[in-house]
Design a protein around this motif. Structure first.
Motif, PDB file in Angstrom:
ATOM      1  N   SER A   1      -6.356   2.919   4.695  1.00  0.00           N
ATOM      2  CA  SER A   1      -6.195   2.978   3.243  1.00  0.00           C
ATOM      3  C   SER A   1      -4.719   2.966   2.856  1.00  0.00           C
ATOM      4  CB  SER A   1      -6.864   4.242   2.687  1.00  0.00           C
ATOM      5  OG  SER A   1      -8.258   4.188   2.870  1.00  0.00           O
ATOM      6  N   VAL A   2      -3.886   3.653   3.631  1.00  0.00           N
ATOM      7  CA  VAL A   2      -2.445   3.648   3.361  1.00  0.00           C
ATOM      8  C   VAL A   2      -1.889   2.236   3.509  1.00  0.00           C
ATOM      9  CG1 VAL A   2      -0.182   4.453   4.167  1.00  0.00           C
ATOM     10  CG2 VAL A   2      -2.102   6.057   4.026  1.00  0.00           C
ATOM     11  N   LEU A   3      -2.268   1.570   4.579  1.00  0.00           N
ATOM     12  CA  LEU A   3      -1.752   0.220   4.830  1.00  0.00           C
ATOM     13  C   LEU A   3      -2.289  -0.781   3.807  1.00  0.00           C
ATOM     14  CD1 LEU A   3      -2.007   0.111   8.726  1.00  0.00           C
ATOM     15  CD2 LEU A   3       0.027   0.517   7.338  1.00  0.00           C
ATOM     16  N   ARG A   4      -3.445  -0.483   3.232  1.00  0.00           N
ATOM     17  CA  ARG A   4      -4.037  -1.387   2.256  1.00  0.00           C
ATOM     18  C   ARG A   4      -3.327  -1.318   0.905  1.00  0.00           C
ATOM     19  NH1 ARG A   4      -9.051   0.690   1.756  1.00  0.00           N
ATOM     20  NH2 ARG A   4      -9.592   0.061   3.859  1.00  0.00           N
ATOM     21  N   GLN A   5      -2.592  -0.227   0.674  1.00  0.00           N
ATOM     22  CA  GLN A   5      -1.867  -0.094  -0.592  1.00  0.00           C
ATOM     23  C   GLN A   5      -0.837  -1.216  -0.695  1.00  0.00           C
ATOM     24  OE1 GLN A   5      -2.782   2.293  -2.818  1.00  0.00           O
ATOM     25  NE2 GLN A   5      -4.335   2.860  -1.291  1.00  0.00           N
ATOM     26  N   GLN A   6      -0.868  -1.964  -1.772  1.00  0.00           N
ATOM     27  CA  GLN A   6       0.030  -3.113  -1.899  1.00  0.00           C
ATOM     28  C   GLN A   6       1.173  -2.878  -2.880  1.00  0.00           C
ATOM     29  OE1 GLN A   6       0.018  -5.898   0.084  1.00  0.00           O
ATOM     30  NE2 GLN A   6      -1.480  -4.666   1.179  1.00  0.00           N
ATOM     31  N   ARG A   7       1.217  -1.685  -3.487  1.00  0.00           N
ATOM     32  CA  ARG A   7       2.393  -1.412  -4.299  1.00  0.00           C
ATOM     33  C   ARG A   7       3.482  -0.870  -3.400  1.00  0.00           C
ATOM     34  NH1 ARG A   7       3.504   3.790  -5.741  1.00  0.00           N
ATOM     35  NH2 ARG A   7       1.991   5.414  -5.205  1.00  0.00           N
ATOM     36  N   ARG A   8       4.712  -1.106  -3.772  1.00  0.00           N
ATOM     37  CA  ARG A   8       5.849  -0.717  -2.936  1.00  0.00           C
ATOM     38  C   ARG A   8       6.280   0.702  -3.257  1.00  0.00           C
ATOM     39  NH1 ARG A   8      11.489  -0.755  -3.268  1.00  0.00           N
ATOM     40  NH2 ARG A   8      12.547  -1.150  -1.285  1.00  0.00           N
ATOM     41  N   LYS A   9       6.413   1.540  -2.217  1.00  0.00           N
ATOM     42  CA  LYS A   9       7.011   2.860  -2.362  1.00  0.00           C
ATOM     43  C   LYS A   9       8.387   2.847  -1.716  1.00  0.00           C
ATOM     44  CE  LYS A   9       4.901   6.652  -1.471  1.00  0.00           C
ATOM     45  NZ  LYS A   9       5.167   7.418  -2.699  1.00  0.00           N
ATOM     46  N   ASN A  10       9.275   3.648  -2.245  1.00  0.00           N
ATOM     47  CA  ASN A  10      10.627   3.675  -1.697  1.00  0.00           C
ATOM     48  C   ASN A  10      10.628   4.107  -0.241  1.00  0.00           C
ATOM     49  OD1 ASN A  10      11.848   2.857  -4.065  1.00  0.00           O
ATOM     50  ND2 ASN A  10      12.052   4.951  -4.866  1.00  0.00           N
ATOM     51  N   GLU A  11       9.701   5.038   0.097  1.00  0.00           N
ATOM     52  CA  GLU A  11       9.688   5.523   1.481  1.00  0.00           C
ATOM     53  C   GLU A  11       9.224   4.433   2.441  1.00  0.00           C
ATOM     54  OE1 GLU A  11       9.253   7.967  -1.624  1.00  0.00           O
ATOM     55  OE2 GLU A  11       7.331   7.483  -0.750  1.00  0.00           O
ATOM     56  N   LEU A  12       8.371   3.524   1.951  1.00  0.00           N
ATOM     57  CA  LEU A  12       7.833   2.475   2.811  1.00  0.00           C
ATOM     58  C   LEU A  12       8.681   1.218   2.741  1.00  0.00           C
ATOM     59  CD1 LEU A  12       4.025   2.880   2.179  1.00  0.00           C
ATOM     60  CD2 LEU A  12       5.205   3.336   4.302  1.00  0.00           C
TER      61      LEU A  12
ATOM     62  N   SER B   1       0.937  -9.909  -0.731  1.00  0.00           N
ATOM     63  CA  SER B   1       0.007  -8.928  -0.175  1.00  0.00           C
ATOM     64  C   SER B   1       0.113  -9.036   1.336  1.00  0.00           C
ATOM     65  CB  SER B   1      -1.424  -9.206  -0.647  1.00  0.00           C
ATOM     66  OG  SER B   1      -1.812 -10.529  -0.319  1.00  0.00           O
ATOM     67  N   VAL B   2       0.182  -7.877   2.010  1.00  0.00           N
ATOM     68  CA  VAL B   2       0.571  -7.852   3.423  1.00  0.00           C
ATOM     69  C   VAL B   2      -0.405  -7.028   4.251  1.00  0.00           C
ATOM     70  CG1 VAL B   2       2.407  -7.233   5.051  1.00  0.00           C
ATOM     71  CG2 VAL B   2       2.997  -8.068   2.760  1.00  0.00           C
TER      72      VAL B   2
ATOM     73  N   ASP C   1      -2.153 -12.124   2.269  1.00  0.00           N
ATOM     74  CA  ASP C   1      -1.764 -13.502   2.544  1.00  0.00           C
ATOM     75  C   ASP C   1      -0.808 -13.621   3.723  1.00  0.00           C
ATOM     76  OD1 ASP C   1      -0.042 -12.151   0.795  1.00  0.00           O
ATOM     77  OD2 ASP C   1       0.889 -14.003   0.115  1.00  0.00           O
ATOM     78  N   ILE C   2      -0.101 -12.538   4.060  1.00  0.00           N
ATOM     79  CA  ILE C   2       0.844 -12.580   5.182  1.00  0.00           C
ATOM     80  C   ILE C   2       0.551 -11.428   6.130  1.00  0.00           C
ATOM     81  CG2 ILE C   2       3.280 -12.312   5.831  1.00  0.00           C
ATOM     82  CD1 ILE C   2       4.015 -13.815   3.324  1.00  0.00           C
ATOM     83  N   LEU C   3       0.624 -11.701   7.421  1.00  0.00           N
ATOM     84  CA  LEU C   3       0.465 -10.693   8.463  1.00  0.00           C
ATOM     85  C   LEU C   3       1.833 -10.409   9.077  1.00  0.00           C
ATOM     86  CD1 LEU C   3      -1.370  -9.000  10.426  1.00  0.00           C
ATOM     87  CD2 LEU C   3      -1.425 -11.046  11.882  1.00  0.00           C
ATOM     88  N   ILE C   4       2.171  -9.140   9.225  1.00  0.00           N
ATOM     89  CA  ILE C   4       3.373  -8.750   9.957  1.00  0.00           C
ATOM     90  C   ILE C   4       2.909  -7.959  11.170  1.00  0.00           C
ATOM     91  CG2 ILE C   4       5.625  -7.638   9.839  1.00  0.00           C
ATOM     92  CD1 ILE C   4       5.434  -7.738   6.821  1.00  0.00           C
TER      93      ILE C   4
ATOM     94  N   LEU D   1       9.884  -4.902   6.946  1.00  0.00           N
ATOM     95  CA  LEU D   1       9.528  -6.242   6.457  1.00  0.00           C
ATOM     96  C   LEU D   1       8.381  -6.175   5.456  1.00  0.00           C
ATOM     97  CD1 LEU D   1       9.837  -8.198   9.823  1.00  0.00           C
ATOM     98  CD2 LEU D   1      11.220  -8.591   7.771  1.00  0.00           C
ATOM     99  N   ARG D   2       7.463  -5.263   5.706  1.00  0.00           N
ATOM    100  CA  ARG D   2       6.344  -5.081   4.767  1.00  0.00           C
ATOM    101  C   ARG D   2       6.868  -4.707   3.384  1.00  0.00           C
ATOM    102  NH1 ARG D   2       3.197  -0.401   3.112  1.00  0.00           N
ATOM    103  NH2 ARG D   2       1.025  -0.958   2.695  1.00  0.00           N
ATOM    104  N   ALA D   3       7.810  -3.761   3.338  1.00  0.00           N
ATOM    105  CA  ALA D   3       8.361  -3.332   2.052  1.00  0.00           C
ATOM    106  C   ALA D   3       9.061  -4.490   1.345  1.00  0.00           C
ATOM    107  CB  ALA D   3       9.327  -2.171   2.269  1.00  0.00           C
ATOM    108  N   ILE D   4       9.816  -5.289   2.100  1.00  0.00           N
ATOM    109  CA  ILE D   4      10.543  -6.421   1.506  1.00  0.00           C
ATOM    110  C   ILE D   4       9.566  -7.447   0.929  1.00  0.00           C
ATOM    111  CG2 ILE D   4      12.004  -8.411   2.067  1.00  0.00           C
ATOM    112  CD1 ILE D   4      13.382  -6.601   4.173  1.00  0.00           C
ATOM    113  N   LEU D   5       8.529  -7.777   1.693  1.00  0.00           N
ATOM    114  CA  LEU D   5       7.591  -8.804   1.236  1.00  0.00           C
ATOM    115  C   LEU D   5       6.733  -8.322   0.073  1.00  0.00           C
ATOM    116  CD1 LEU D   5       6.515 -10.400   4.619  1.00  0.00           C
ATOM    117  CD2 LEU D   5       8.013 -11.359   2.885  1.00  0.00           C
ATOM    118  N   MET D   6       6.376  -7.037   0.066  1.00  0.00           N
ATOM    119  CA  MET D   6       5.617  -6.522  -1.074  1.00  0.00           C
ATOM    120  C   MET D   6       6.475  -6.536  -2.329  1.00  0.00           C
ATOM    121  SD  MET D   6       3.039  -3.515   0.205  1.00  0.00           S
ATOM    122  CE  MET D   6       4.328  -2.384   0.640  1.00  0.00           C
ATOM    123  N   GLN D   7       7.768  -6.276  -2.170  1.00  0.00           N
ATOM    124  CA  GLN D   7       8.674  -6.336  -3.317  1.00  0.00           C
ATOM    125  C   GLN D   7       8.738  -7.760  -3.881  1.00  0.00           C
ATOM    126  OE1 GLN D   7      12.843  -5.453  -2.531  1.00  0.00           O
ATOM    127  NE2 GLN D   7      12.953  -4.236  -4.412  1.00  0.00           N
TER     128      GLN D   7
END
Length: 775
Positions: free
Chosen positions: A764-775, A493-494, A519-522, A483-489
């Protein structure tokens, strides 16, 4: 037929480069070329064409490499190694050698980041594989992995061979040791089961007791009621309760008969509490105290106090903690018990805001303030000896939890406080009252109402209609990250919260959400207890969850506990609870929120032994086997139909105790400590714990688990994030043991520093807001 500019550009590039396309490649390449064409042009350079074609073909190259890795049995090569390798290939028709060379370059770069030395790298890599369920099978694979590590660190030929041989020798030695431990465990378990059966077959019935003691049946009944004659086993047969007795214990009581008949007054049954710290206690009282059917009597200090219990119930956001903390702050001393380390910290901070310096005690952490008469702790760390004025025990609905309910029973029964506040949802009221009855403590009840209104959404909420302040609830780590990947796409910001994250990372993610940085919590149901979150709407992404046994619908208590987080008092006047569109019956959430408290079918509190009880039972059965003690406890000490208590399942404790039978040289109390260490067998936790225990028994010190050199958070894959979370779990278990065996698990300060670094990296990983294919 008019050709598109992209089609024209591709046809021209194919002629220039003499390359060809498969039918599957052409549609994808058309889209890429169209995006890269300059306006009003139909031509791209050969270099650009080759670059775009390589992008298209990387997926197939990755498949080829993955098939080869599987054939060669090299599980240490990860998907991110392959993804990195193919990104370096810029030749559209690479040879197998070129692909392999790129893969080796990517792998060796990662391995160099995995440890400070070849041996450190290998151990971290090997442990990660075992914990992920991909153990190295066979000497050949072990040699190949060691060779890859040696090459990555640039060892010379002779040094490489020596390194490989040392790795193989140590692993073969460890495997032999593991097999010896397992065989010893099997042998000892068999002997203990045999002893148990022999003991059970030696027991005699009630009618045989008068002849053994030369007394009447009436006298036997009276002495049993007065706890003078121990009942070794109580069983149900054809609806009747049958008592069985140990003839050796009965014969040993003959010398006491004359004293019993002299009219020496029997102890008042209600107050016949025994100090279990005295390990010279006579066998005859084991059945009534250590045997746990008089469990409340185990807590001597609490029973010596004139306690009263206040049950404070209400939904989430009703101010239960505030009510109890206010009274505690006005007293001279107090204990605040929380279900989670994170919540224990919050209690400590809440007391600090009231100018009260409180110590902190959790399974893996100690912050002791000299002369402080206040303590914030997790429930399992409840001190049972020093009386205080007020105690607060939060989330009492956990009393029915199979894994941790016994800790709440012990805390409520044993906390040495004159005034005990028990906080929870209304479902906990009947069982807390029953505990008060068993302790002979008076009780009163305070019922609180929610401070802000709570409503259900009028219709399902589409994922495109999520707003700032929303919390989306899922029930697995994978679902949260998907869901994080979908919403960042979609440009959101998640922040995320789930069970595998440490309390420190959860708090950091909660702060990002509360501060508006996300803005959104998952989240999973990990937000159901604690964490002050400024949530406007709770939206369930599903109405099902897997509870460890089966996939089932959410209970009303779960919906209330999680949904009640919406509409934080002071931030939002109204909270809304809804369902994501397509997730199920739209009325389900409303029905569960409006449902009355769930009726508890069994009001008997869960109990389990502690080290003192374990030692007493061991003395009683003349055994140093923890497995034997727990087997006796389960089969004969507390029968399943006891009217007052239920024995907690303790499956993991039994599993660890069973495996520890093969470790020679550890005292019983130390084996018990290991058996209750927090580990996760899904991550190879028990096997690792047994290895640590074996080294402990041999007098070896155990170094803290390493995290290796972590990659840049901006480039971290989902697999690397998961490995970091598993490494954190290993550190948690190590730190827990270090507080109990500091000489065997030394340098706790360095382990805490490593833990902080790992937490910072994960955050720091979770704070990254750009979408990676793996995530």
């Amino acid at each position: 037929m008019n050709l598109s500019p992209a089609k024209i550009a591709i046809d021209q590039a194919l002629q220039e480069t003499s390359l060809s396309l498969t039918p599957q490649e052409e549609p994808r390449l058309l889209k890429l070329v169209a995006r890269n064409l300059q306006p009003d042009t139909n031509h791209i350079t050969a270099a650009t064409f080759i670059k775009l074609l390589c992008i298209i073909r990387r997926k197939e190259w990755a498949k080829r490499l993955n098939r080869q890795i599987q054939q060669e049995n090299k599980p240490w090569i990860q998907s991110e190694d392959i993804a990195w390798a193919v990104s370096f290939v810029h030749e559209p028709e690479p040879s197998e050698d070129a692909l392999q060379s790129a893969l080796q370059q990517a792998l060796h770069t990662r391995l160099r980041q995995n440890g400070k030395s070849p041996i450190d790298c290998f151990q971290t890599l090997y442990t990660d594989l075992i914990d992920s369920g991909k153990p190295i099978i066979g000497t050949k694979a072990l040699r190949l992995m060691a060779q890859d590590v040696a090459i990555a660190f640039g060892l010379e030929s002779n040094d490489t061979e020596q390194f490989i041989e040392e790795i193989v020798y140590q692993e073969q030695k460890q495997q032999q040791k593991d097999q010896e431990i397992q065989q010893t465990a099997r042998d000892r378990k068999r002997d203990e089961i045999k002893k148990q059966k022999e003991w059970e077959s030696s027991l005699v019935s009630f009618k045989e007791i008068p002849p053994l003691l030369h007394c009447s049946h009436k006298e036997v009944l009276r002495w049993i009621a007065e706890n003078k004659i121990p009942v070794a086993q109580k069983i149900k047969k054809h609806g009747k309760e049958i008592w069985r007795f140990d003839p050796k214990e009965i014969k040993a009581l003959r010398s006491q008969i004359s004293n019993w008949r002299d009219g020496t007054p029997a102890k008042d049954k209600k107050n016949a509490y025994i100090n279990l710290g005295d390990l010279n206690i006579k066998n005859k009282v084991i059945a009534s105290v250590a045997a746990m059917d008089r469990y409340a009597g185990h807590f001597v200090t609490a029973r010596s106090l004139k306690r009263r219990i206040t049950i404070v119930t209400g939904p989430t956001n009703s101010g239960k903690s505030y009510t109890a903390l206010k009274t505690m702050a006005e007293s001279e001393s107090g204990i605040a018990l929380a279900p989670l380390r994170l919540l224990a910290h919050e209690f400590k901070e809440a007391l600090s805001e009231r100018n009260i310096a409180a110590s902190l005690k959790t399974g893996e952490e100690r912050q002791l303030i000299p002369n402080s008469r206040f303590l914030a702790a997790t429930v399992e760390m409840c001190p049972m000896d020093n009386p205080v004025d007020v105690a607060l025990i939060d989330e009492a609905q956990m009393l029915t939890d199979p894994d941790r309910g016994a800790a709440w029973t012990a805390a409520i029964m044993g906390v040495p406080a004159r005034h005990v506040y028990v906080l929870g949802s209304p479902e906990c009221i009947p069982i807390v009252k029953n505990i008060a009855r068993l302790c002979d403590d008076p009780w009163e009840e305070i019922s609180l109402q929610r401070k802000s209104a709570l409503q259900t959404a009028s219709s399902p909420i589409g994922i495109n209609r999520l707003q700032a302040g929303d919390a989306l609830i899922a029930f697995s780590r994978r679902e949260v990250l998907d869901l994080r990947a979908i919403l960042m796409q979609k440009g959101h910001s998640v922040a995320v919260i789930y069970g595998a994250l440490s309390p420190e990372v959860r708090r950091a993610e909660a702060k990002r959400f509360n501060d508006g940085q996300a803005d959104i919590l998952i989240a999973t149901d990990a937000i159901g207890m604690g964490l002050n979150l400024s949530i406007k709407r709770i939206i369930f992404s599903t109405i099902y969850k897997f509870d460890g046994t089966s996939r089932r619908m959410l209970t009303s208590q779960e919906v209330k506990q999680i949904g009640g987080r919406a509409g934080r008092y002071g931030k939002h006047e109204t909270g809304t609870v809804g369902l994501l569109a397509g997730a199920g019956d739209p009325d389900f959430i409303r029905r569960q929120l409006e449902a009355p408290p769930e009726e508890q079918k069994d009001l008997r509190p869960l109990v389990q032994p502690d080290s003192a009880i374990v030692q007493l039972i061991a003395n009683e059965i003349n055994s140093d086997s923890l497995f034997g003690v727990l087997t006796r406890l389960k089969r004969a000490v507390l029968r399943s139909d006891d009217p007052n208590y239920r024995l907690a399942p303790m499956e993991e404790t039994f599993a660890i105790a069973s495996a520890l039978e093969g470790v020679q040289g550890l005292e019983l109390r130390d084996r018990w400590t290991y058996s209750v260490c927090p580990v996760d067998d899904r991550d190879n936790g028990i096997q690792r714990l047994i290895r640590w225990a074996a080294d402990h028994a041999s007098g070896k010190t155990i170094a803290a688990p390493s995290t290796g050199k972590l990659p840049s958070p901006s480039n971290a894959s989902r697999q690397e994030l998961e490995r970091a979370e598993k490494r954190h779990k290993r550190l948690v278990a190590w730190r827990w043991l270090s507080l109990r065996f500091p000489d065997i698990y030394p340098d706790l300060e360095a382990a805490e520093k490593t833990t902080r670094e790992l937490n910072d990296w994960i955050e720091s990983v979770l704070r990254q807001q750009r979408r990676k294919n793996e995530l």
